[in-house]
Design a protein around this motif. Structure first.
Motif, PDB file in Angstrom:
ATOM      1  N   VAL A 114       0.805  -1.223   0.000  1.00 15.71           N
ATOM      2  CA  VAL A 114       0.000   0.000   0.000  1.00 15.71           C
ATOM      3  C   VAL A 114       0.836   1.269   0.000  1.00 15.71           C
ATOM      4  CG1 VAL A 114      -2.140  -0.912   0.932  1.00 15.71           C
ATOM      5  CG2 VAL A 114      -0.322  -0.317   2.489  1.00 15.71           C
ATOM      6  N   SER A 115       1.967   1.270   0.685  1.00 11.62           N
ATOM      7  CA  SER A 115       2.823   2.451   0.660  1.00 11.62           C
ATOM      8  C   SER A 115       4.224   2.056   1.084  1.00 11.62           C
ATOM      9  CB  SER A 115       2.279   3.550   1.579  1.00 11.62           C
ATOM     10  OG  SER A 115       2.603   3.280   2.926  1.00 11.62           O
ATOM     11  N   ALA A 116       5.184   2.843   0.639  1.00 12.84           N
ATOM     12  CA  ALA A 116       6.578   2.547   0.971  1.00 12.84           C
ATOM     13  C   ALA A 116       6.848   2.758   2.448  1.00 12.84           C
ATOM     14  CB  ALA A 116       7.505   3.429   0.129  1.00 12.84           C
ATOM     15  N   SER A 117       6.040   3.600   3.104  1.00  9.48           N
ATOM     16  CA  SER A 117       6.303   3.900   4.519  1.00  9.48           C
ATOM     17  C   SER A 117       5.749   2.823   5.450  1.00  9.48           C
ATOM     18  CB  SER A 117       5.696   5.260   4.888  1.00  9.48           C
ATOM     19  OG  SER A 117       4.295   5.214   4.747  1.00  9.48           O
ATOM     20  N   TRP A 118       4.828   1.970   4.952  1.00 14.97           N
ATOM     21  CA  TRP A 118       4.262   0.912   5.792  1.00 14.97           C
ATOM     22  C   TRP A 118       5.168  -0.307   5.722  1.00 14.97           C
ATOM     23  CZ3 TRP A 118       1.418  -3.784   4.374  1.00 14.97           C
ATOM     24  CH2 TRP A 118       0.891  -4.433   5.492  1.00 14.97           C
ATOM     25  N   SER A 119       5.611  -0.759   6.878  1.00 12.20           N
ATOM     26  CA  SER A 119       6.542  -1.882   6.910  1.00 12.20           C
ATOM     27  C   SER A 119       5.778  -3.195   7.040  1.00 12.20           C
ATOM     28  CB  SER A 119       7.498  -1.718   8.093  1.00 12.20           C
ATOM     29  OG  SER A 119       8.303  -2.856   8.206  1.00 12.20           O
ATOM     30  N   ASN A 120       5.840  -4.013   6.001  1.00  5.83           N
ATOM     31  CA  ASN A 120       5.187  -5.325   6.044  1.00  5.83           C
ATOM     32  C   ASN A 120       6.229  -6.426   6.177  1.00  5.83           C
ATOM     33  OD1 ASN A 120       6.362  -5.516   3.552  1.00  5.83           O
ATOM     34  ND2 ASN A 120       4.469  -5.518   2.388  1.00  5.83           N
ATOM     35  N   HIS A 121       7.446  -6.073   6.650  1.00  9.74           N
ATOM     36  CA  HIS A 121       8.533  -7.047   6.683  1.00  9.74           C
ATOM     37  C   HIS A 121       8.259  -8.213   7.627  1.00  9.74           C
ATOM     38  CE1 HIS A 121       9.669  -4.982  10.397  1.00  9.74           C
ATOM     39  NE2 HIS A 121      10.364  -6.048  10.686  1.00  9.74           N
ATOM     40  N   CYS A 122       7.297  -8.061   8.540  1.00  7.05           N
ATOM     41  CA  CYS A 122       7.040  -9.135   9.497  1.00  7.05           C
ATOM     42  C   CYS A 122       5.936 -10.073   9.020  1.00  7.05           C
ATOM     43  CB  CYS A 122       6.684  -8.545  10.863  1.00  7.05           C
ATOM     44  SG  CYS A 122       5.149  -7.602  10.860  1.00  7.05           S
ATOM     45  N   ILE A 123       5.414  -9.842   7.805  1.00  6.58           N
ATOM     46  CA  ILE A 123       4.318 -10.663   7.283  1.00  6.58           C
ATOM     47  C   ILE A 123       4.844 -11.580   6.194  1.00  6.58           C
ATOM     48  CG2 ILE A 123       2.081 -10.622   6.120  1.00  6.58           C
ATOM     49  CD1 ILE A 123       1.621  -7.846   7.343  1.00  6.58           C
ATOM     50  N   LEU A 124       4.701 -12.884   6.429  1.00  2.00           N
ATOM     51  CA  LEU A 124       5.095 -13.866   5.422  1.00  2.00           C
ATOM     52  C   LEU A 124       4.079 -13.875   4.287  1.00  2.00           C
ATOM     53  CD1 LEU A 124       7.427 -15.851   5.182  1.00  2.00           C
ATOM     54  CD2 LEU A 124       6.017 -17.564   6.275  1.00  2.00           C
ATOM     55  N   GLY A 125       2.813 -13.726   4.641  1.00  2.00           N
ATOM     56  CA  GLY A 125       1.762 -13.704   3.639  1.00  2.00           C
ATOM     57  C   GLY A 125       0.405 -13.727   4.302  1.00  2.00           C
ATOM     58  N   ILE A 126      -0.627 -13.647   3.480  1.00  2.00           N
ATOM     59  CA  ILE A 126      -2.002 -13.656   3.966  1.00  2.00           C
ATOM     60  C   ILE A 126      -2.657 -14.951   3.488  1.00  2.00           C
ATOM     61  CG2 ILE A 126      -4.209 -12.432   4.022  1.00  2.00           C
ATOM     62  CD1 ILE A 126      -1.888 -10.744   5.101  1.00  2.00           C
ATOM     63  N   GLY A 127      -3.184 -15.704   4.440  1.00  2.00           N
ATOM     64  CA  GLY A 127      -3.885 -16.935   4.092  1.00  2.00           C
ATOM     65  C   GLY A 127      -5.336 -16.835   4.513  1.00  2.00           C
ATOM     66  N   ARG A 128      -6.055 -17.917   4.344  1.00  6.25           N
ATOM     67  CA  ARG A 128      -7.458 -17.962   4.768  1.00  6.25           C
ATOM     68  C   ARG A 128      -7.701 -19.254   5.526  1.00  6.25           C
ATOM     69  NH1 ARG A 128      -7.473 -15.320  -0.026  1.00  6.25           N
ATOM     70  NH2 ARG A 128      -8.678 -13.403  -0.167  1.00  6.25           N
ATOM     71  N   ARG A 129      -8.543 -19.156   6.540  1.00  6.43           N
ATOM     72  CA  ARG A 129      -8.966 -20.320   7.315  1.00  6.43           C
ATOM     73  C   ARG A 129     -10.460 -20.207   7.484  1.00  6.43           C
ATOM     74  NH1 ARG A 129      -9.464 -25.158   8.529  1.00  6.43           N
ATOM     75  NH2 ARG A 129      -9.736 -25.727  10.695  1.00  6.43           N
ATOM     76  N   ASN A 130     -11.201 -21.150   6.938  1.00 11.16           N
ATOM     77  CA  ASN A 130     -12.667 -21.110   6.961  1.00 11.16           C
ATOM     78  C   ASN A 130     -13.192 -19.771   6.444  1.00 11.16           C
ATOM     79  OD1 ASN A 130     -12.720 -23.699   8.055  1.00 11.16           O
ATOM     80  ND2 ASN A 130     -12.635 -22.906  10.142  1.00 11.16           N
ATOM     81  N   GLY A 131     -12.521 -19.245   5.417  1.00  8.18           N
ATOM     82  CA  GLY A 131     -12.976 -18.008   4.796  1.00  8.18           C
ATOM     83  C   GLY A 131     -12.478 -16.739   5.448  1.00  8.18           C
ATOM     84  N   ALA A 132     -11.894 -16.810   6.652  1.00  8.27           N
ATOM     85  CA  ALA A 132     -11.404 -15.611   7.340  1.00  8.27           C
ATOM     86  C   ALA A 132      -9.935 -15.391   6.990  1.00  8.27           C
ATOM     87  CB  ALA A 132     -11.557 -15.768   8.856  1.00  8.27           C
ATOM     88  N   PHE A 133      -9.537 -14.116   6.906  1.00 13.25           N
ATOM     89  CA  PHE A 133      -8.138 -13.808   6.638  1.00 13.25           C
ATOM     90  C   PHE A 133      -7.277 -14.177   7.840  1.00 13.25           C
ATOM     91  CE2 PHE A 133     -10.019 -10.783   3.575  1.00 13.25           C
ATOM     92  CZ  PHE A 133      -9.354 -11.213   2.440  1.00 13.25           C
ATOM     93  N   VAL A 134      -6.097 -14.729   7.562  1.00 10.32           N
ATOM     94  CA  VAL A 134      -5.120 -15.075   8.590  1.00 10.32           C
ATOM     95  C   VAL A 134      -3.789 -14.473   8.160  1.00 10.32           C
ATOM     96  CG1 VAL A 134      -3.924 -16.944   9.788  1.00 10.32           C
ATOM     97  CG2 VAL A 134      -6.289 -17.276   9.039  1.00 10.32           C
ATOM     98  N   THR A 135      -3.219 -13.626   9.011  1.00 12.48           N
ATOM     99  CA  THR A 135      -1.915 -13.036   8.728  1.00 12.48           C
ATOM    100  C   THR A 135      -0.842 -13.990   9.232  1.00 12.48           C
ATOM    101  OG1 THR A 135      -2.837 -10.816   8.974  1.00 12.48           O
ATOM    102  CG2 THR A 135      -0.434 -11.026   9.085  1.00 12.48           C
ATOM    103  N   VAL A 136      -0.037 -14.529   8.307  1.00 11.51           N
ATOM    104  CA  VAL A 136       1.034 -15.453   8.674  1.00 11.51           C
ATOM    105  C   VAL A 136       2.281 -14.618   8.952  1.00 11.51           C
ATOM    106  CG1 VAL A 136       2.438 -17.410   7.947  1.00 11.51           C
ATOM    107  CG2 VAL A 136       0.023 -17.297   7.299  1.00 11.51           C
ATOM    108  N   LEU A 137       2.757 -14.713  10.195  1.00 11.74           N
ATOM    109  CA  LEU A 137       3.891 -13.907  10.632  1.00 11.74           C
ATOM    110  C   LEU A 137       5.209 -14.504  10.172  1.00 11.74           C
ATOM    111  CD1 LEU A 137       2.708 -13.249  14.288  1.00 11.74           C
ATOM    112  CD2 LEU A 137       2.591 -11.655  12.355  1.00 11.74           C
ATOM    113  N   ASP A 138       6.123 -13.644   9.737  1.00 14.62           N
ATOM    114  CA  ASP A 138       7.498 -14.048   9.444  1.00 14.62           C
ATOM    115  C   ASP A 138       8.277 -13.858  10.743  1.00 14.62           C
ATOM    116  OD1 ASP A 138      10.159 -14.299   8.708  1.00 14.62           O
ATOM    117  OD2 ASP A 138       9.849 -13.364   6.746  1.00 14.62           O
ATOM    118  N   LEU A 139       8.297 -14.897  11.572  1.00 16.36           N
ATOM    119  CA  LEU A 139       8.845 -14.785  12.927  1.00 16.36           C
ATOM    120  C   LEU A 139      10.339 -14.477  12.925  1.00 16.36           C
ATOM    121  CD1 LEU A 139       6.882 -17.719  14.508  1.00 16.36           C
ATOM    122  CD2 LEU A 139       6.479 -15.286  14.873  1.00 16.36           C
TER     123      LEU A 139
END
Length: 152
Positions: A114-139
């Motif tokens: 969405v923007s260069a200033s927003w840091s998404n470095h801790c997110i591996l990706g976005i998945g779904r579980r039973n239709g709900a969004f799940v943020t998979v963390l890059d631990l």
């Protein structure tokens, strides 16, 4: 049948997060945490896990979410992440732990750009579980490169 990646799903501030089960050592009930002087605000202190001192981080604060009191559902997830030099064992305080599960698809959507200033470095990706969004963390990136964190 192919092997699907398993995740531990965590609830934090009403949102659903997931950590790869391969990183999780155990899940503990909330317990007293020995505070450390002048520690970063997200470092709650230390707990003893079978004779080993384990630092505990508040997942809410680490993700920039507001504080909340502990409840009967609060858990400490003990993880091993790749630190700057060696693997590091640490605890992560989460509002609740739901289950060990697979996501609806092994393929994760990339985090939104969405923007260069927003840091998404801790997110591996976005998945779904039973239709709900799940943020998979890059631990490894979220926790392994924290300043001052070294192998215990």
């Amino acid at each position: 049948m192919p092997e699907h990646t398993q995740y531990v799903t965590l609830g934090v501030a009403g949102e659903l997060f997931a950590a790869p089960v391969s990183k999780v050592q155990e899940i503990l009930d909330m317990q007293p945490i020995a505070r450390l002087p002048r520690a970063p605000s997200n470092l709650l202190g230390m707990i003893d896990v079978r004779g080993q001192g384990v630092p505990v981080l508040d997942l809410r604060q680490t993700l920039g979410l507001p504080d909340a009191p502990d409840t009967e559902n609060t858990r400490i997830v003990v993880l091993t992440v790749n630190g700057p030099v060696d693997p590091v064992t640490l605890g992560l305080r989460a509002d609740r732990v739901y289950e060990v599960t697979v996501l609806d698809s092994d393929a994760l959507d990339p985090p939104p750009a969405v923007s260069a200033s927003w840091s998404n470095h801790c997110i591996l990706g976005i998945g779904r579980r039973n239709g709900a969004f799940v943020t998979v963390l890059d631990l490894d990136r979220l926790l392994g490169d924290m300043p001052g964190l070294a192998a215990a």
